[in-house]
Design a protein around this motif. Structure first.
Motif, PDB file in Angstrom:
ATOM      1  N   ALA A   7      36.625  22.118 -28.341  1.00  0.00           N
ATOM      2  CA  ALA A   7      35.399  22.843 -27.999  1.00  0.00           C
ATOM      3  C   ALA A   7      34.192  22.011 -28.403  1.00  0.00           C
ATOM      4  CB  ALA A   7      35.364  24.180 -28.714  1.00  0.00           C
ATOM      5  N   ALA A   8      33.277  21.851 -27.470  1.00  0.00           N
ATOM      6  CA  ALA A   8      32.029  21.140 -27.766  1.00  0.00           C
ATOM      7  C   ALA A   8      30.992  22.164 -28.211  1.00  0.00           C
ATOM      8  CB  ALA A   8      31.537  20.400 -26.528  1.00  0.00           C
ATOM      9  N   PRO A   9      30.242  21.867 -29.247  1.00  0.00           N
ATOM     10  CA  PRO A   9      29.224  22.830 -29.701  1.00  0.00           C
ATOM     11  C   PRO A   9      28.109  22.982 -28.669  1.00  0.00           C
ATOM     12  CG  PRO A   9      29.022  20.769 -30.902  1.00  0.00           C
ATOM     13  CD  PRO A   9      30.246  20.654 -30.048  1.00  0.00           C
ATOM     14  N   LEU A  10      27.590  24.171 -28.587  1.00  0.00           N
ATOM     15  CA  LEU A  10      26.469  24.466 -27.701  1.00  0.00           C
ATOM     16  C   LEU A  10      25.233  24.585 -28.582  1.00  0.00           C
ATOM     17  CD1 LEU A  10      25.572  25.201 -24.822  1.00  0.00           C
ATOM     18  CD2 LEU A  10      26.116  27.569 -25.376  1.00  0.00           C
ATOM     19  N   VAL A  11      24.355  23.607 -28.516  1.00  0.00           N
ATOM     20  CA  VAL A  11      23.153  23.586 -29.347  1.00  0.00           C
ATOM     21  C   VAL A  11      21.981  24.078 -28.505  1.00  0.00           C
ATOM     22  CG1 VAL A  11      21.592  22.157 -30.713  1.00  0.00           C
ATOM     23  CG2 VAL A  11      24.048  21.659 -30.695  1.00  0.00           C
ATOM     24  N   CYS A  12      21.347  25.134 -28.962  1.00  0.00           N
ATOM     25  CA  CYS A  12      20.221  25.734 -28.246  1.00  0.00           C
ATOM     26  C   CYS A  12      18.972  25.625 -29.110  1.00  0.00           C
ATOM     27  CB  CYS A  12      20.510  27.200 -27.929  1.00  0.00           C
ATOM     28  SG  CYS A  12      21.977  27.460 -26.945  1.00  0.00           S
ATOM     29  N   ARG A  13      18.104  24.738 -28.772  1.00  0.00           N
ATOM     30  CA  ARG A  13      16.872  24.544 -29.528  1.00  0.00           C
ATOM     31  C   ARG A  13      15.758  25.414 -28.947  1.00  0.00           C
ATOM     32  NH1 ARG A  13      18.653  20.730 -32.659  1.00  0.00           N
ATOM     33  NH2 ARG A  13      19.811  18.951 -31.889  1.00  0.00           N
ATOM     34  N   GLY A  14      14.724  25.641 -29.724  1.00  0.00           N
ATOM     35  CA  GLY A  14      13.579  26.370 -29.200  1.00  0.00           C
ATOM     36  C   GLY A  14      12.908  27.284 -30.195  1.00  0.00           C
ATOM     37  N   THR A  42      10.229  36.065 -31.845  1.00  0.00           N
ATOM     38  CA  THR A  42      10.449  35.994 -30.406  1.00  0.00           C
ATOM     39  C   THR A  42      11.938  35.875 -30.067  1.00  0.00           C
ATOM     40  OG1 THR A  42       8.354  34.820 -30.214  1.00  0.00           O
ATOM     41  CG2 THR A  42       9.769  34.774 -28.301  1.00  0.00           C
ATOM     42  N   PRO A  43      12.594  36.983 -29.669  1.00  0.00           N
ATOM     43  CA  PRO A  43      13.976  36.872 -29.215  1.00  0.00           C
ATOM     44  C   PRO A  43      14.049  36.006 -27.949  1.00  0.00           C
ATOM     45  CG  PRO A  43      13.392  39.161 -29.614  1.00  0.00           C
ATOM     46  CD  PRO A  43      12.126  38.360 -29.665  1.00  0.00           C
ATOM     47  N   MET A  44      15.108  35.208 -27.831  1.00  0.00           N
ATOM     48  CA  MET A  44      15.280  34.334 -26.668  1.00  0.00           C
ATOM     49  C   MET A  44      16.571  34.675 -25.930  1.00  0.00           C
ATOM     50  SD  MET A  44      14.329  30.498 -27.804  1.00  0.00           S
ATOM     51  CE  MET A  44      12.644  30.012 -28.026  1.00  0.00           C
ATOM     52  N   LEU A  45      16.498  34.673 -24.609  1.00  0.00           N
ATOM     53  CA  LEU A  45      17.652  34.898 -23.751  1.00  0.00           C
ATOM     54  C   LEU A  45      18.073  33.575 -23.140  1.00  0.00           C
ATOM     55  CD1 LEU A  45      19.526  37.030 -22.407  1.00  0.00           C
ATOM     56  CD2 LEU A  45      17.867  37.083 -20.529  1.00  0.00           C
ATOM     57  N   ARG A  46      19.386  33.305 -23.155  1.00  0.00           N
ATOM     58  CA  ARG A  46      19.912  32.043 -22.628  1.00  0.00           C
ATOM     59  C   ARG A  46      21.174  32.266 -21.814  1.00  0.00           C
ATOM     60  NH1 ARG A  46      17.747  27.570 -25.078  1.00  0.00           N
ATOM     61  NH2 ARG A  46      16.440  27.999 -26.879  1.00  0.00           N
ATOM     62  N   ASN A  47      21.471  31.303 -20.948  1.00  0.00           N
ATOM     63  CA  ASN A  47      22.745  31.275 -20.245  1.00  0.00           C
ATOM     64  C   ASN A  47      23.824  31.012 -21.293  1.00  0.00           C
ATOM     65  OD1 ASN A  47      25.054  29.738 -19.021  1.00  0.00           O
ATOM     66  ND2 ASN A  47      23.959  30.254 -17.150  1.00  0.00           N
ATOM     67  N   GLY A  48      24.836  31.851 -21.356  1.00  0.00           N
ATOM     68  CA  GLY A  48      25.858  31.724 -22.387  1.00  0.00           C
ATOM     69  C   GLY A  48      26.790  30.547 -22.220  1.00  0.00           C
ATOM     70  N   GLU A  49      26.904  30.012 -21.017  1.00  0.00           N
ATOM     71  CA  GLU A  49      27.795  28.878 -20.787  1.00  0.00           C
ATOM     72  C   GLU A  49      27.100  27.547 -21.027  1.00  0.00           C
ATOM     73  OE1 GLU A  49      30.673  27.078 -17.287  1.00  0.00           O
ATOM     74  OE2 GLU A  49      29.972  29.137 -17.158  1.00  0.00           O
TER      75      GLU A  49
END
Length: 91
Positions: A7-14, A42-49
């Motif tokens: 599994a590759a980590p999913l890094v979500c910056r912002g 500020t809650p953030m919404l992202r594509n889960g994939e």
């Protein structure tokens, strides 16, 4: 010989402050989504994939402590240190 899946980590910056909660939606016809709560208000919404940014939720004036999505990922709710709870819905 079986290959092991890695599994590759999913890094979500912002976010500009610590992330304190993360919620994944169930799989929907449009995929799945994640919403994150942060001390930056500020809650953030992202594509889960892919982790691609979809949008922010506005309205809190304090750290956001929790967040969640409904089973269809059409509604979100969040709670904050500003003594408020916000709910959003699909327009």
């Amino acid at each position: 010989m079986d290959k092991k899946k890695v599994a590759a980590p999913l890094v979500c910056r912002g976010h500009s402050h610590q992330v304190v909660d993360l919620f994944y939606s169930p799989i929907t016809p449009d995929g799945f989504f994640l919403v994150s709560a942060s001390k930056d208000s500020t809650p953030m919404l992202r594509n889960g994939e892919t982790g691609d940014w979809i949008g922010n939720f506005q309205g809190h004036k304090g750290a956001v402590w929790s967040c969640s999505l409904d089973k269809h990922a059409l509604r979100a709710a969040s709670t904050s240190a500003d003594f408020s709870a916000l709910a959003t819905h699909e327009a």
